[in-house]
Design a protein around this motif. Structure first.
Motif, PDB file in Angstrom:
ATOM      1  N   THR A   1     -63.603 -13.991  10.615  1.00  8.75           N
ATOM      2  CA  THR A   1     -65.273 -13.410  10.210  1.00  8.75           C
ATOM      3  C   THR A   1     -64.652 -12.458  11.658  1.00  8.75           C
ATOM      4  OG1 THR A   1     -66.938 -14.296  11.452  1.00  8.75           O
ATOM      5  CG2 THR A   1     -66.782 -14.252   8.608  1.00  8.75           C
ATOM      6  N   HIS A   2     -64.590 -13.555  12.750  1.00  5.90           N
ATOM      7  CA  HIS A   2     -63.770 -12.314  13.467  1.00  5.90           C
ATOM      8  C   HIS A   2     -62.696 -11.770  13.769  1.00  5.90           C
ATOM      9  CE1 HIS A   2     -64.435 -10.891  18.030  1.00  5.90           C
ATOM     10  NE2 HIS A   2     -64.762 -10.727  17.848  1.00  5.90           N
ATOM     11  N   PRO A   3     -62.360 -10.829  14.555  1.00  4.38           N
ATOM     12  CA  PRO A   3     -60.928 -10.073  14.321  1.00  4.38           C
ATOM     13  C   PRO A   3     -60.235 -10.828  15.455  1.00  4.38           C
ATOM     14  CG  PRO A   3     -62.050  -8.166  13.877  1.00  4.38           C
ATOM     15  CD  PRO A   3     -62.848  -9.545  14.539  1.00  4.38           C
ATOM     16  N   SER A   4     -59.388 -11.679  15.221  1.00  4.58           N
ATOM     17  CA  SER A   4     -58.785 -12.643  16.208  1.00  4.58           C
ATOM     18  C   SER A   4     -56.507 -12.554  15.980  1.00  4.58           C
ATOM     19  CB  SER A   4     -59.284 -14.173  16.540  1.00  4.58           C
ATOM     20  OG  SER A   4     -59.032 -13.752  14.598  1.00  4.58           O
ATOM     21  N   THR A   5     -56.118 -13.104  16.680  1.00  3.78           N
ATOM     22  CA  THR A   5     -55.120 -13.217  16.528  1.00  3.78           C
ATOM     23  C   THR A   5     -54.918 -14.540  15.849  1.00  3.78           C
ATOM     24  OG1 THR A   5     -54.317 -15.141  18.271  1.00  3.78           O
ATOM     25  CG2 THR A   5     -53.901 -12.581  18.671  1.00  3.78           C
ATOM     26  N   LYS A   6     -55.796 -15.618  15.757  1.00  2.00           N
ATOM     27  CA  LYS A   6     -54.727 -16.832  14.813  1.00  2.00           C
ATOM     28  C   LYS A   6     -55.193 -16.089  13.021  1.00  2.00           C
ATOM     29  CE  LYS A   6     -57.067 -21.269  13.676  1.00  2.00           C
ATOM     30  NZ  LYS A   6     -58.351 -22.467  13.982  1.00  2.00           N
ATOM     31  N   SER A   7     -55.971 -15.129  13.207  1.00  2.00           N
ATOM     32  CA  SER A   7     -56.551 -14.266  11.649  1.00  2.00           C
ATOM     33  C   SER A   7     -56.234 -12.841  11.613  1.00  2.00           C
ATOM     34  CB  SER A   7     -58.493 -14.481  11.411  1.00  2.00           C
ATOM     35  OG  SER A   7     -58.787 -13.145  12.260  1.00  2.00           O
ATOM     36  N   SER A   8     -54.743 -12.983  12.251  1.00  2.00           N
ATOM     37  CA  SER A   8     -54.142 -11.892  12.185  1.00  2.00           C
ATOM     38  C   SER A   8     -53.554 -11.689  10.342  1.00  2.00           C
ATOM     39  CB  SER A   8     -52.921 -11.742  13.106  1.00  2.00           C
ATOM     40  OG  SER A   8     -51.655 -13.152  12.188  1.00  2.00           O
ATOM     41  N   ASP A   9     -53.556 -12.485   9.538  1.00  2.00           N
ATOM     42  CA  ASP A   9     -52.972 -12.285   8.515  1.00  2.00           C
ATOM     43  C   ASP A   9     -54.571 -11.294   7.785  1.00  2.00           C
ATOM     44  OD1 ASP A   9     -54.703 -14.409   8.862  1.00  2.00           O
ATOM     45  OD2 ASP A   9     -53.769 -15.420   6.252  1.00  2.00           O
ATOM     46  N   ILE A  10     -56.065 -11.695   7.895  1.00  2.00           N
ATOM     47  CA  ILE A  10     -56.781 -11.130   7.733  1.00  2.00           C
ATOM     48  C   ILE A  10     -56.639  -9.133   8.691  1.00  2.00           C
ATOM     49  CG2 ILE A  10     -59.647 -11.448   7.446  1.00  2.00           C
ATOM     50  CD1 ILE A  10     -59.327 -14.070   7.177  1.00  2.00           C
ATOM     51  N   PHE A  11     -56.958  -9.640   9.756  1.00  2.00           N
ATOM     52  CA  PHE A  11     -57.184  -8.656  10.782  1.00  2.00           C
ATOM     53  C   PHE A  11     -56.051  -7.616  11.130  1.00  2.00           C
ATOM     54  CE2 PHE A  11     -60.700 -11.120  10.512  1.00  2.00           C
ATOM     55  CZ  PHE A  11     -61.749 -10.529  10.262  1.00  2.00           C
ATOM     56  N   VAL A  12     -55.578  -7.006  10.104  1.00  2.00           N
ATOM     57  CA  VAL A  12     -53.824  -6.958  10.215  1.00  2.00           C
ATOM     58  C   VAL A  12     -53.983  -6.203  11.649  1.00  2.00           C
ATOM     59  CG1 VAL A  12     -53.315  -6.505   8.324  1.00  2.00           C
ATOM     60  CG2 VAL A  12     -54.412  -4.762   9.134  1.00  2.00           C
ATOM     61  N   VAL A  13     -54.906  -5.740  12.542  1.00  2.00           N
ATOM     62  CA  VAL A  13     -54.825  -4.676  13.421  1.00  2.00           C
ATOM     63  C   VAL A  13     -54.372  -5.846  14.486  1.00  2.00           C
ATOM     64  CG1 VAL A  13     -57.492  -4.965  13.902  1.00  2.00           C
ATOM     65  CG2 VAL A  13     -56.146  -2.970  15.066  1.00  2.00           C
ATOM     66  N   MET A  14     -54.717  -6.867  14.681  1.00  2.00           N
ATOM     67  CA  MET A  14     -54.395  -8.136  15.981  1.00  2.00           C
ATOM     68  C   MET A  14     -52.909  -9.035  15.761  1.00  2.00           C
ATOM     69  SD  MET A  14     -57.434  -8.517  17.043  1.00  2.00           S
ATOM     70  CE  MET A  14     -57.113  -9.605  17.473  1.00  2.00           C
ATOM     71  N   ARG A  15     -52.279  -8.029  14.637  1.00  2.00           N
ATOM     72  CA  ARG A  15     -50.751  -8.494  14.689  1.00  2.00           C
ATOM     73  C   ARG A  15     -49.548  -8.660  15.607  1.00  2.00           C
ATOM     74  NH1 ARG A  15     -50.038  -7.268   7.572  1.00  2.00           N
ATOM     75  NH2 ARG A  15     -50.998  -8.742   7.178  1.00  2.00           N
ATOM     76  N   ASN A  16     -49.703  -7.406  15.525  1.00  2.00           N
ATOM     77  CA  ASN A  16     -48.524  -6.647  16.612  1.00  2.00           C
ATOM     78  C   ASN A  16     -49.555  -7.663  18.938  1.00  2.00           C
ATOM     79  OD1 ASN A  16     -47.339  -5.942  15.110  1.00  2.00           O
ATOM     80  ND2 ASN A  16     -48.308  -4.198  14.376  1.00  2.00           N
ATOM     81  N   LEU A  17     -50.483  -8.384  18.361  1.00  2.00           N
ATOM     82  CA  LEU A  17     -51.119  -7.718  20.118  1.00  2.00           C
ATOM     83  C   LEU A  17     -50.417  -9.070  20.113  1.00  2.00           C
ATOM     84  CD1 LEU A  17     -55.175  -7.449  19.525  1.00  2.00           C
ATOM     85  CD2 LEU A  17     -52.781  -5.727  20.205  1.00  2.00           C
ATOM     86  N   GLU A  18     -49.715  -9.191  21.456  1.00  6.44           N
ATOM     87  CA  GLU A  18     -49.327 -10.043  22.636  1.00  6.44           C
ATOM     88  C   GLU A  18     -49.813 -10.435  23.225  1.00  6.44           C
ATOM     89  OE1 GLU A  18     -45.376  -8.165  23.458  1.00  6.44           O
ATOM     90  OE2 GLU A  18     -45.044  -7.907  21.871  1.00  6.44           O
ATOM     91  N   ASP A  19     -49.482 -11.581  24.549  1.00  8.96           N
ATOM     92  CA  ASP A  19     -50.353 -11.805  25.200  1.00  8.96           C
ATOM     93  C   ASP A  19     -50.841 -11.150  26.700  1.00  8.96           C
ATOM     94  OD1 ASP A  19     -51.264 -13.764  24.488  1.00  8.96           O
ATOM     95  OD2 ASP A  19     -48.851 -15.637  24.918  1.00  8.96           O
ATOM     96  N   GLU A  20     -49.702 -10.134  26.663  1.00 15.31           N
ATOM     97  CA  GLU A  20     -49.933  -8.697  27.629  1.00 15.31           C
ATOM     98  C   GLU A  20     -50.645  -8.285  27.324  1.00 15.31           C
ATOM     99  OE1 GLU A  20     -47.358  -5.566  30.055  1.00 15.31           O
ATOM    100  OE2 GLU A  20     -46.406  -6.436  28.838  1.00 15.31           O
ATOM    101  N   ASP A  21     -51.331  -7.720  25.929  1.00 15.12           N
ATOM    102  CA  ASP A  21     -52.274  -7.227  25.383  1.00 15.12           C
ATOM    103  C   ASP A  21     -53.581  -8.046  25.874  1.00 15.12           C
ATOM    104  OD1 ASP A  21     -50.011  -4.355  24.533  1.00 15.12           O
ATOM    105  OD2 ASP A  21     -49.606  -6.867  22.734  1.00 15.12           O
ATOM    106  N   LEU A  22     -53.627  -8.815  25.075  1.00 18.25           N
ATOM    107  CA  LEU A  22     -55.604  -9.669  25.635  1.00 18.25           C
ATOM    108  C   LEU A  22     -55.034  -9.558  26.801  1.00 18.25           C
ATOM    109  CD1 LEU A  22     -54.134 -12.578  22.497  1.00 18.25           C
ATOM    110  CD2 LEU A  22     -54.861 -10.656  22.553  1.00 18.25           C
ATOM    111  N   TYR A  23     -54.820 -10.095  27.715  1.00 15.31           N
ATOM    112  CA  TYR A  23     -54.708 -10.074  29.138  1.00 15.31           C
ATOM    113  C   TYR A  23     -55.295  -8.685  29.796  1.00 15.31           C
ATOM    114  CZ  TYR A  23     -53.345 -10.547  34.305  1.00 15.31           C
ATOM    115  OH  TYR A  23     -54.197 -10.722  35.298  1.00 15.31           O
TER     116      TYR A  23
END
Length: 163
Positions: free
Chosen positions: A117-139
């Motif tokens: 229910t919350h966007p995450s890199t774990k659920s990038s199949d559901i929340f596509v905006v999270m697909r291309n985020l790398e660790d540097e982006d998260l940092y």
């Protein structure tokens, strides 16, 4: 014809005023402001203005639709203010903790996983905006989330007067 010139003059005055207002509201990101907590052990890190700008961009693309100005549309009681982030279990008031949350989000009390229910890199199949985020982006994103309440304390997360 005179009417056009009148509106052109009004528009010019308006946009000039906006330019001065925006410059007056600009905050110099000093080293002190850019010094942010890295982890629970008390280590800090100084992010560059470029990193923070990239973090803001990621926030605007992936988070702002639900967390505009650090508020939470789905639950206004849980915002992105420093007090709220520190009160979560585990606390989310440092860069490493925010990255862990963005990778695998849990409820505020830390008891249940909410990646569906919350966007995450774990659920990038559901929340596509999270697909291309790398660790540097998260940092960079985590740094931006921790910087904003320092830059705009009256607005971020509902404002310091609303807490």
């Amino acid at each position: 014809m005179l009417k056009r010139y009148f509106w052109l003059a009004v528009a010019t005055v308006f946009f000039t005023f906006q330019l001065f207002v925006n410059q007056a509201n600009a905050v110099e990101l000093t080293k002190e402001l850019r010094t942010l907590p890295l982890n629970d052990q008390g280590q800090t890190v100084v992010l560059t203005e470029k990193q923070l700008s990239k973090g803001k961009s990621v926030f605007n693309k992936a988070c702002a639709s639900c967390h505009a100005l650090g508020m939470t549309k789905t639950n206004p009681d849980i915002n992105l203010s420093p007090a709220t982030l520190a009160g979560a279990s585990p606390s989310r008031d440092n860069i490493e903790a925010l990255i862990a949350f963005i990778k695998n989000p849990k409820t505020y009390d830390g008891l249940e996983e909410i990646s569906e229910t919350h966007p995450s890199t774990k659920s990038s199949d559901i929340f596509v905006v999270m697909r291309n985020l790398e660790d540097e982006d998260l940092y960079n994103l985590a740094g931006y989330l921790l910087l904003e309440p320092k830059v705009r304390p009256e607005q971020w997360g509902g404002g310091k007067y609303l807490r």
